[in-house]
Each structure stands twice: as structure tokens, then as C-alpha cells.
Design a protein around this motif. Structure first.
Motif, PDB file in Angstrom:
ATOM      1  N   GLU A 144      13.527 -22.414  35.326  1.00 33.92           N
ATOM      2  CA  GLU A 144      12.459 -22.765  35.107  1.00 33.92           C
ATOM      3  C   GLU A 144      12.386 -22.586  33.334  1.00 33.92           C
ATOM      4  N   LEU A 145      11.468 -23.504  32.637  1.00 35.80           N
ATOM      5  CA  LEU A 145      11.195 -23.286  31.080  1.00 35.80           C
ATOM      6  C   LEU A 145      10.260 -21.898  31.014  1.00 35.80           C
ATOM      7  N   PHE A 146      10.894 -21.274  30.116  1.00 37.06           N
ATOM      8  CA  PHE A 146      10.053 -19.954  29.576  1.00 37.06           C
ATOM      9  C   PHE A 146       9.052 -20.213  28.676  1.00 37.06           C
ATOM     10  N   THR A 147       7.991 -20.050  28.678  1.00 40.83           N
ATOM     11  CA  THR A 147       6.950 -19.910  27.515  1.00 40.83           C
ATOM     12  C   THR A 147       6.110 -18.594  27.883  1.00 40.83           C
ATOM     13  N   LEU A 148       5.266 -18.298  27.062  1.00 43.96           N
ATOM     14  CA  LEU A 148       4.209 -17.453  27.160  1.00 43.96           C
ATOM     15  C   LEU A 148       2.997 -17.888  27.285  1.00 43.96           C
ATOM     16  N   PRO A 149       2.096 -17.445  27.960  1.00 44.55           N
ATOM     17  CA  PRO A 149       0.660 -18.013  28.166  1.00 44.55           C
ATOM     18  C   PRO A 149      -0.154 -17.837  26.797  1.00 44.55           C
ATOM     19  N   GLU A 150      -0.716 -18.641  26.725  1.00 45.60           N
ATOM     20  CA  GLU A 150      -1.747 -18.837  25.439  1.00 45.60           C
ATOM     21  C   GLU A 150      -2.527 -17.389  25.289  1.00 45.60           C
ATOM     22  N   GLY A 151      -2.302 -16.727  24.074  1.00 45.35           N
ATOM     23  CA  GLY A 151      -2.989 -15.510  23.907  1.00 45.35           C
ATOM     24  C   GLY A 151      -2.269 -14.116  23.912  1.00 45.35           C
ATOM     25  N   VAL A 205       6.412 -10.771  25.134  1.00 47.56           N
ATOM     26  CA  VAL A 205       6.728 -10.814  26.608  1.00 47.56           C
ATOM     27  C   VAL A 205       6.586  -9.480  27.109  1.00 47.56           C
ATOM     28  N   ARG A 206       5.941  -9.531  28.432  1.00 44.77           N
ATOM     29  CA  ARG A 206       5.814  -8.354  29.057  1.00 44.77           C
ATOM     30  C   ARG A 206       6.780  -8.001  30.053  1.00 44.77           C
ATOM     31  N   MET A 207       7.535  -7.046  29.978  1.00 46.48           N
ATOM     32  CA  MET A 207       8.643  -6.886  30.576  1.00 46.48           C
ATOM     33  C   MET A 207       9.168  -5.853  31.132  1.00 46.48           C
ATOM     34  N   TYR A 208       9.427  -5.636  32.377  1.00 53.85           N
ATOM     35  CA  TYR A 208       9.678  -4.320  33.333  1.00 53.85           C
ATOM     36  C   TYR A 208      11.056  -4.332  33.743  1.00 53.85           C
ATOM     37  N   VAL A 226       8.965  -8.604  22.597  1.00 54.40           N
ATOM     38  CA  VAL A 226       9.129  -8.157  24.000  1.00 54.40           C
ATOM     39  C   VAL A 226       8.627  -6.677  24.120  1.00 54.40           C
ATOM     40  N   ASN A 227       7.881  -6.355  24.855  1.00 54.64           N
ATOM     41  CA  ASN A 227       7.327  -5.169  25.391  1.00 54.64           C
ATOM     42  C   ASN A 227       8.018  -4.820  26.669  1.00 54.64           C
ATOM     43  N   HIS A 228       9.186  -4.201  26.345  1.00 55.20           N
ATOM     44  CA  HIS A 228      10.287  -3.901  27.281  1.00 55.20           C
ATOM     45  C   HIS A 228      10.046  -2.543  27.853  1.00 55.20           C
ATOM     46  N   ILE A 229       9.835  -2.317  29.219  1.00 49.96           N
ATOM     47  CA  ILE A 229       9.636  -1.158  29.770  1.00 49.96           C
ATOM     48  C   ILE A 229      10.695  -0.673  30.950  1.00 49.96           C
ATOM     49  N   VAL A 230      11.328   0.355  30.673  1.00 55.96           N
ATOM     50  CA  VAL A 230      12.216   0.842  31.788  1.00 55.96           C
ATOM     51  C   VAL A 230      11.951   2.281  32.165  1.00 55.96           C
ATOM     52  N   ASN A 231      11.924   2.367  33.647  1.00 51.59           N
ATOM     53  CA  ASN A 231      11.555   3.356  34.277  1.00 51.59           C
ATOM     54  C   ASN A 231      12.660   4.489  34.544  1.00 51.59           C
ATOM     55  N   ILE A 232      12.465   5.792  34.791  1.00 49.90           N
ATOM     56  CA  ILE A 232      13.225   6.737  35.121  1.00 49.90           C
ATOM     57  C   ILE A 232      12.780   7.290  36.410  1.00 49.90           C
ATOM     58  N   ASP A 243       5.460 -11.036  32.606  1.00 49.14           N
ATOM     59  CA  ASP A 243       6.206 -12.207  32.451  1.00 49.14           C
ATOM     60  C   ASP A 243       7.612 -12.466  32.894  1.00 49.14           C
ATOM     61  N   ILE A 244       8.128 -10.976  33.027  1.00 50.21           N
ATOM     62  CA  ILE A 244       9.628 -11.084  33.497  1.00 50.21           C
ATOM     63  C   ILE A 244       9.779  -9.441  34.027  1.00 50.21           C
ATOM     64  N   HIS A 245      10.252  -9.589  35.255  1.00 52.49           N
ATOM     65  CA  HIS A 245      10.500  -8.252  35.936  1.00 52.49           C
ATOM     66  C   HIS A 245      12.049  -8.369  36.346  1.00 52.49           C
ATOM     67  N   CYS A 246      12.854  -7.387  36.073  1.00 50.31           N
ATOM     68  CA  CYS A 246      14.297  -7.373  36.241  1.00 50.31           C
ATOM     69  C   CYS A 246      14.798  -6.289  37.137  1.00 50.31           C
ATOM     70  N   GLY A 247      15.896  -6.428  37.633  1.00 51.74           N
ATOM     71  CA  GLY A 247      16.683  -5.491  38.351  1.00 51.74           C
ATOM     72  C   GLY A 247      17.974  -5.988  39.154  1.00 51.74           C
ATOM     73  N   GLY A 248      18.660  -5.229  39.895  1.00 46.60           N
ATOM     74  CA  GLY A 248      19.836  -5.831  40.563  1.00 46.60           C
ATOM     75  C   GLY A 248      19.373  -6.634  41.768  1.00 46.60           C
ATOM     76  N   THR A 249      20.389  -7.382  42.265  1.00 51.15           N
ATOM     77  CA  THR A 249      19.883  -7.999  43.706  1.00 51.15           C
ATOM     78  C   THR A 249      19.720  -7.213  44.701  1.00 51.15           C
ATOM     79  N   ASP A 250      20.140  -6.035  44.915  1.00 51.88           N
ATOM     80  CA  ASP A 250      20.065  -5.302  45.791  1.00 51.88           C
ATOM     81  C   ASP A 250      18.583  -4.815  45.830  1.00 51.88           C
ATOM     82  N   HIS A 251      17.718  -5.222  44.915  1.00 47.11           N
ATOM     83  CA  HIS A 251      16.199  -4.949  44.803  1.00 47.11           C
ATOM     84  C   HIS A 251      15.536  -6.016  45.574  1.00 47.11           C
ATOM     85  N   ILE A 252      15.873  -7.058  45.950  1.00 47.85           N
ATOM     86  CA  ILE A 252      15.216  -8.176  46.324  1.00 47.85           C
ATOM     87  C   ILE A 252      14.431  -8.076  47.588  1.00 47.85           C
TER      88      ILE A 252
END
Length: 484
Positions: free
Chosen positions: A14-21, A25-28, A63-69, A235-244
Motif C-alpha cells: 500500500e502507498l504510505f502517506t501520513l494523515p493530514e496534520g 510517523v507514529r511507529m512502535y 519518526v516518533n520511534h518507540i521500542v519497548n523493553i 501509523d506503523i507497528h512492527c515485529g517478527g512474524t511470530d507475533h502475528i
């Protein structure tokens, strides 16, 4: 080409754009559970996420990139049973859970920096956000999505009709053939939001809550922290495929039921690193099989082990570039050696260009730059991007433009191509030498060996190896040196 990513939720690019305003990028990204060393399969996911952040920056996004411990609350099974992994790690090594969390967090951070992964905007620890997790469970309770059992507060997955959509789960057959120990759970797909502390023993990590003393379930922490720092919709949430199938499915359910809005617009998942094993066939011959690397097997590869075998961590980063993040990456020592030699060959072409960069003005150079941007913007096609750089280096554009393009491309690759290979390899071997700490660790290891505490002895050895320190035991005692 416009920026596009493969979205696990829709199973298509999918095309990636940010919503207006929205300013950034809100990324976790789901981070490590710090009960053991991260293996190189875990770290492949963080490398892919680093390529993602760098690509977003390249396309002009902040990018507001958040990574948890995860330092509490992750049970050893997906069925909300078993031991907390932190407690398990503490029992394994005879340490407190807090010491275990600190040691393995420090070890993870060391690997993170060795691999030249950029710092996120914020690291968030689960134990620092217990109140946020309690508040989220309270919201779900108030909205009628929970029920209580003798061992905890559970999410009722039947009350979220879209529960199966994200992972394409066959929930009906899952219920019929479930091997999960149901206990008092209403449905096989229900999951713990808050667990009560056992009455017959004292837990090392537990907190007061409206439901009694206990600790959070695994999934609730990510939703609570993601929403605290990036709002109800990512906007984006990431992880390994084992999390799906479990973790991310449960995050979606609890987050969207709590807030009534979409939890994440894009979901991106890195595929497994697989290692080889020999399987004996009926005719007596052997066949090489590849399987997922796992801590539960007790056999996994770490960055420290790669370094002990003579590899620089950036050799592994280069190795990761050779396969698309959504494809399996098969690891063998021969394959890593091949990547190391290819990386050396790349340096032979780029090292003479250091310090020669000029403006990119020729049409040929601009064409290479655009082709590279299109490759990384096409769902992070790093193998293609690496090929474009190699083609560019063989071209007849002048050295000044080649140098400028190498610097530009390395904003994505993160291979430190602004330094000669010999320089960063030597520097990496001698950084942060703390003689007093080394001697103290060696003394502690000696005492552990005298007491036949082999687990503690091995842990200290691994800590020294993580500091690039090689130890040698002899009749005269233990000596140490810095690994070159």
C-alpha cells in the motif's frame, strides 16, 4: 516511485502517506524480553526496522520511534501458563530479576550499537508503565470486555467480532482442537490482561491493583506504552512474524475495544532467520534442513559468538541486506563468510573514495540516486538497492559523484562506509576498555568456579566476551586480552 510498504493487515503493498496534520510517523516496535541474550535472528528484525526508519527519514518523514523493553509479565506459553520469563532467567542464574533485567538489557544495547542500529526516539520499560497498564485494563473492564477467574482478569475475545481477521485465524476449529490448557478461560483465544500473584509463593515482581496483588499479562504492555507515546492510532507497528497470530492479534483486540478506533494503519513483520541442521535419511545419507532459531532450544547464535569467530558485527548487518525482510534468511557459517568477503570487496571500492565527495550534478548520477530511492521505497528492497550501488561503483561517473552517492546510500545501509574497514574493525575491538571492571569480573568468575557455580561462571564469561575480552585459563591463573 511513491513510498509503499507491504501491510500485513491487508496482505498487499500500500502507498504510505501520513494523515493530514500528523507531524511525524507514529511507529512502535516490539522490543526484547530481557531474560537472556538476544540471538541474531531476533536482531535481524531490529535491523529491518532500522532500514525502515532510515527509509522514512530519506523520504523526508520524521519518526516518533518507540521500542519497548519487556522486563516483566511475559509467560513462557501463549496459553497464559508457565513461568514468567524474567523469573525463569533469575532462577537459571541465581540472580534477582532486577539484576537479570539490567544485565540482559545492557547486553542487548551493546549488540544494538555494534550493529549500528539508530537509537529510537524513546525506550520504554514495562516496569516503568504498570499504572498505564492497569488503567487500560480498567477501561476494558468498564466497557464490558473482561471477566475474572481465580488466577486473573481475562479479555473475552468473543466480544471482538473481528478478532480472527488480522491473522486469518480459523477460530472455530481452533476452539474444537485446542491444545491450550483452558483452565477457567471461556474461549481458547481469550488472554490474560492481569494475573494474580500465587498464594503459595512470593513473586519477585508484583504490584497492587484494583483486582489484588499481581502482574500484567504480556500483551497489555505494548498497547499501553504505544498509546501513551503515540496516541490511540499508530501509523506503523512492527515485529517478527511470530507475533502475528497471538501477540499482535491480541494487541489489536484490546486496543480497538478500549478506544473504538483503528490501532495501527500499517503492520510490518520481519521473517525468521533460519539455521541449518543435518537430518539423517533412511538410506543413510544426510540432508541439510533449515529451521527457526529459538532460545527455547537452548542453542542459538549471538553477536558475541560471531565476534569470537572472527566476524565484525557489520558483516552480519551486510549479510542481512542480502535478503528481503519478508523472506526467510538461511544462516550458515559459509554464507556469513561469503557476506564478509563481499563486504571487504565493497570496501576496496569505497575506501579510496572517502573524502572525495562533490555535488551530484550529472544526469547519470542523478539517475542512480533516483533508482536507489525507488528500490528502498518499494517495500524496503535492500538487495536491489545494494545491487544498484555496486552497479554505480562500476560505472564511468567521476569519483566525486561516486563518493557522494556512497555517502547518500549509506544513510540507508548504515555500513559505516565513511570509514576504512580496517579502521572501524580495529576501533570496535578496543572501545570502552575498563580494566578495573574486567579484573573484578575475572575475580568473581574465579570465585564462582571455586564454588562450582558453572551457570554464574558462564554468565561472567559471556559478559566479558560482550566487552570484547578474551580470557585464557591456565595453571598460573586467568589472563585476558582485547579481541582484535
Amino acid at each position: 516511485m511513491a513510498l509503499q510498504f507491504y501491510n500485513t493487515a491487508s496482505r498487499k503493498k500500500e502507498l504510505f502517506t501520513l494523515p493530514e496534520g500528523v507531524p511525524a510517523v507514529r511507529m512502535y516496535c516490539c522490543g526484547p524480553t530481557v531474560y537472556h541474550f538476544a540471538h541474531i535472528g531476533n536482531l535481524r528484525t531490529y535491523i529491518f526496522e532500522d532500514f525502515l526508519v532510515r527509509t522514512l527519514n530519506y523520504y523526508g518523514y520524521k519518526v516518533n520511534h518507540i521500542v519497548n523493553i519487556t522486563d516483566v509479565g511475559h509467560l513462557t506459553s501463549d496459553g497464559d501458563t508457565g513461568d514468567d520469563k524474567m523469573e525463569k532467567g533469575a532462577a537459571r542464574e541465581g540472580k534477582s530479576v532486577w539484576d537479570i533485567a539490567k544485565f540482559y538489557t545492557d547486553a542487548f544495547m551493546a549488540d544494538w550499537h555494534r550493529l549500528n542500529i539508530q537509537e529510537p526516539t524513546r525506550w520504554t520499560r514495562a516496569t516503568d508503565h504498570i499504572q498505564e497498564q492497569i488503567d487500560l485494563v480498567k477501561t476494558l473492564e468498564e466497557k464490558g470486555f473482561t471477566y475474572r477467574t481465580s488466577d486473573g482478569i481475562y479479555f473475552d475475545s468473543l466480544k471482538f467480532p473481528r478478532y480472527a481477521d488480522f491473522a486469518r485465524l480459523d477460530v472455530e476449529n481452533l476452539r474444537k482442537g485446542s491444545r491450550i490448557d483452558m483452565g477457567e478461560k471461556h474461549n481458547a483465544t481469550d488472554f490474560a490482561l492481569w494475573k494474580f500473584s500465587p498464594t503459595d509463593k512470593k513473586r519477585a515482581m508484583e504490584w497492587d491493583s484494583p483486582w489484588g496483588v499481581g502482574f500484567p499479562g504480556w500483551h497489555i504492555e505494548c498497547s499501553a506504552m504505544a498509546m501513551k507515546y503515540n496516541g490511540p492510532t499508530l501509523d506503523i507497528h512492527c515485529g517478527g512474524t511470530d507475533h502475528i497470530r497471538v501477540h499482535h492479534t491480541n494487541e489489536i483486540a484490546q486496543s480497538e475495544c478500549a478506544n473504538g478506533v483503528q490501532f495501527s494503519r500499517f503492520w510490518m513483520h520481519g521473517e525468521f532467520l533460519r539455521t541449518a541442521s543435518e537430518e539423517k535419511l533412511e538410506d543413510g545419507t544426510t540432508e541439510q534442513k533449515f529451521g527457526k532459531m529459538s532460545k527455547s532450544s537452548g542453542e542459538f547464535l549471538t553477536v558475541t559468538l560471531l565476534m569470537e569467530r572472527g566476524f565484525n558485527p557489520l558483516d552480519y548487518r551486510y549479510f542481512a541486506l542480502g535478503s528481503h525482510y519478508r523472506n526467510y534468511l538461511n544462516f550458515t557459517w559459509e554464507a556469513l563468510t561469503g557476506a564478509k568477503e563481499a563486504f571487504k570487496s565493497l570496501h576496496k571500492k569505497t575506501d579510496p573514495l572517502i573524502g572525495k565527495a562533490t555535488a551530484i550534478t550529472s544526469e547519470a548520477a542523478k539517475a542512480f540516486q533516483q533508482e536507489f530511492k525507488d528500490a528502498i521505497g518499494d517495500d524496503l528492497n535492500m538487495p536491489r538497492a545494494l545491487g544498484i550501488m555496486n552497479t554505480m561503483l562500476k560505472s564511468d561517473i567521476d569519483d566525486g559523484e561516486k563518493a557522494a552517492l556512497v555517502a547518500d546510500f549509506d544513510k540507508i545501509f548504515g555500513l559505516k562506509l565513511d570509514q576504512p574497514r580496517e579502521e572501524y574493525v580495529k576501533k570496535g575491538a578496543n572501545d570502552n576498555i575498563d580494566t578495573a571492571k574486567i579484573e573484578a569480573l575475572i575475580a568473581a568468575r574465579k570465585e564462582a568456579r571455586a564454588n562450582k557455580n558453572w551457570a554464574e561462571s558462564d554468565r561472567i564469561r559471556d559478559e566479558l566476551a560482550a566487552m570484547n575480552i578474551v580470557i585464557k585459563d591456565s595453571k598460573e591463573g586467568t589472563t585476558w586480552s582485547v579481541k582484535e
